[in-house]
Design a protein around this motif. Structure first.
Motif, PDB file in Angstrom:
ATOM      1  N   TYR A   1      -1.756  46.165  -1.498  1.00 38.10           N
ATOM      2  CA  TYR A   1      -2.926  45.830  -0.685  1.00 38.10           C
ATOM      3  C   TYR A   1      -2.495  45.690   0.769  1.00 38.10           C
ATOM      4  CZ  TYR A   1      -4.073  44.432  -5.441  1.00 38.10           C
ATOM      5  OH  TYR A   1      -4.238  44.401  -6.807  1.00 38.10           O
TER       6      TYR A   1
ATOM      7  N   LEU B   1      -3.807  56.445  -4.126  1.00 40.66           N
ATOM      8  CA  LEU B   1      -4.884  55.603  -3.626  1.00 40.66           C
ATOM      9  C   LEU B   1      -5.939  55.545  -4.731  1.00 40.66           C
ATOM     10  CD1 LEU B   1      -6.315  54.076  -1.300  1.00 40.66           C
ATOM     11  CD2 LEU B   1      -7.232  56.295  -0.573  1.00 40.66           C
ATOM     12  N   HIS B   2      -6.371  54.334  -5.089  1.00 36.48           N
ATOM     13  CA  HIS B   2      -7.370  54.156  -6.145  1.00 36.48           C
ATOM     14  C   HIS B   2      -8.539  53.322  -5.632  1.00 36.48           C
ATOM     15  CE1 HIS B   2      -4.996  54.992 -10.116  1.00 36.48           C
ATOM     16  NE2 HIS B   2      -4.757  55.900  -9.198  1.00 36.48           N
ATOM     17  N   LEU B   3      -9.665  53.434  -6.339  1.00 38.57           N
ATOM     18  CA  LEU B   3     -10.833  52.608  -6.088  1.00 38.57           C
ATOM     19  C   LEU B   3     -11.241  51.958  -7.395  1.00 38.57           C
ATOM     20  CD1 LEU B   3     -13.233  51.558  -4.427  1.00 38.57           C
ATOM     21  CD2 LEU B   3     -14.435  53.690  -4.987  1.00 38.57           C
TER      22      LEU B   3
ATOM     23  N   ASN C   1     -14.286  49.754  -8.991  1.00 36.04           N
ATOM     24  CA  ASN C   1     -15.648  49.309  -8.729  1.00 36.04           C
ATOM     25  C   ASN C   1     -16.398  49.117 -10.037  1.00 36.04           C
ATOM     26  OD1 ASN C   1     -15.983  51.996  -9.376  1.00 36.04           O
ATOM     27  ND2 ASN C   1     -17.098  52.551  -7.545  1.00 36.04           N
TER      28      ASN C   1
ATOM     29  N   VAL D   1      -8.555  58.280  -5.716  1.00 39.37           N
ATOM     30  CA  VAL D   1      -9.332  58.782  -4.590  1.00 39.37           C
ATOM     31  C   VAL D   1      -8.544  59.968  -4.039  1.00 39.37           C
ATOM     32  CG1 VAL D   1     -10.279  58.240  -2.312  1.00 39.37           C
ATOM     33  CG2 VAL D   1     -10.234  56.474  -4.100  1.00 39.37           C
TER      34      VAL D   1
ATOM     35  N   LEU E   1      -8.995  58.272   2.414  1.00 36.66           N
ATOM     36  CA  LEU E   1      -9.832  57.146   2.813  1.00 36.66           C
ATOM     37  C   LEU E   1     -10.040  57.198   4.322  1.00 36.66           C
ATOM     38  CD1 LEU E   1     -11.225  54.445   2.099  1.00 36.66           C
ATOM     39  CD2 LEU E   1      -9.010  53.345   2.451  1.00 36.66           C
TER      40      LEU E   1
ATOM     41  N   LEU F   1      -7.542  47.313   2.075  1.00 31.47           N
ATOM     42  CA  LEU F   1      -7.325  47.631   0.676  1.00 31.47           C
ATOM     43  C   LEU F   1      -7.059  46.297  -0.004  1.00 31.47           C
ATOM     44  CD1 LEU F   1      -6.719  50.284   2.263  1.00 31.47           C
ATOM     45  CD2 LEU F   1      -5.144  50.860   0.437  1.00 31.47           C
TER      46      LEU F   1
ATOM     47  N   GLY G   1     -11.207  46.668  -5.198  1.00 34.98           N
ATOM     48  CA  GLY G   1     -11.712  47.661  -4.255  1.00 34.98           C
ATOM     49  C   GLY G   1     -10.684  48.773  -4.117  1.00 34.98           C
ATOM     50  N   TYR G   2     -10.582  49.322  -2.917  1.00 36.28           N
ATOM     51  CA  TYR G   2      -9.535  50.311  -2.658  1.00 36.28           C
ATOM     52  C   TYR G   2      -8.177  49.618  -2.707  1.00 36.28           C
ATOM     53  CZ  TYR G   2     -12.975  53.683  -0.982  1.00 36.28           C
ATOM     54  OH  TYR G   2     -14.029  54.565  -0.893  1.00 36.28           O
ATOM     55  N   HIS G   3      -7.185  50.299  -3.278  1.00 35.40           N
ATOM     56  CA  HIS G   3      -5.822  49.763  -3.348  1.00 35.40           C
ATOM     57  C   HIS G   3      -4.858  50.910  -3.624  1.00 35.40           C
ATOM     58  CE1 HIS G   3      -7.364  49.797  -7.475  1.00 35.40           C
ATOM     59  NE2 HIS G   3      -6.111  50.009  -7.845  1.00 35.40           N
TER      60      HIS G   3
END
Length: 168
Positions: free
Chosen positions: A55, A81-83, A85, A96, A100, A110, A114-116
């Motif tokens: 993060y 990169l992941h999301l 939700n 992702v 981003l 991040l 959420g996004y991380h």
């Protein structure tokens, strides 16, 4: 004296040719300097864990937008990169693949849920108090080194642990 004139002319032509290239190099450095990484952290991992998350806050201090397009870390076989939700009442996590966006003069965080960054195929466990390093890749700014502070298992983040809160 006549032979010095062509030399001065050649030097003037060379300077005129190089000036735009040198100005472009300064612009590239400014783009790189526009990206600042803040509060990068991850959590300690149990022995044998093969995944961890990273993060951080990406601050784009330049007027031009940029895009985080990739990441890598020596301690992970793969970094994505992941999301995460909520979709129809179910928590979902997905890669992702198109990057981003990081708008100009703004910050993107991040964070958990959420996004991380997903660190996969870990080659070592993370112990609280350590620092682990990686590299972020941006469309405009290029590669930016980042150091992640390893916090305790289940840590909510650096601000929560120190009792500080971010104000916007």
């Amino acid at each position: 004296m006549r032979s010095a004139a062509p030399s001065l002319l050649a030097i003037a032509a060379l300077v005129a040719f190089l000036c735009p290239a040198l100005a472009g190099a300064g612009a590239a450095k400014a783009e790189l300097d526009a990206i600042a990484i803040e509060k990068a952290w991850t959590r300690a991992t149990p022995q044998g864990a093969k995944v961890a998350a990273g993060y951080l806050t990406i601050r784009n201090e330049g007027g031009e937008p940029d895009r985080l397009v990739g990441a890598r870390a020596d301690f992970a076989g793969k970094t994505e990169l992941h999301l995460m939700n909520m979709v129809d009442g179910i928590v979902r996590m997905r890669p992702v693949n198109d990057g981003l966006p990081i708008p100009g003069n703004s910050a993107v965080t991040l964070q958990p849920n959420g996004y991380h960054l997903m660190f996969m195929e870990l080659t070592q466990p993370f112990a609280e108090g350590e620092t682990v390093s990686g590299t972020l890749s941006f469309e405009r700014a290029g590669e930016v080194a980042v150091s992640f502070q390893v916090m305790g298992l289940g840590a909510p983040g650096p601000d929560a642990e120190t009792g500080q809160h971010q104000h916007h």
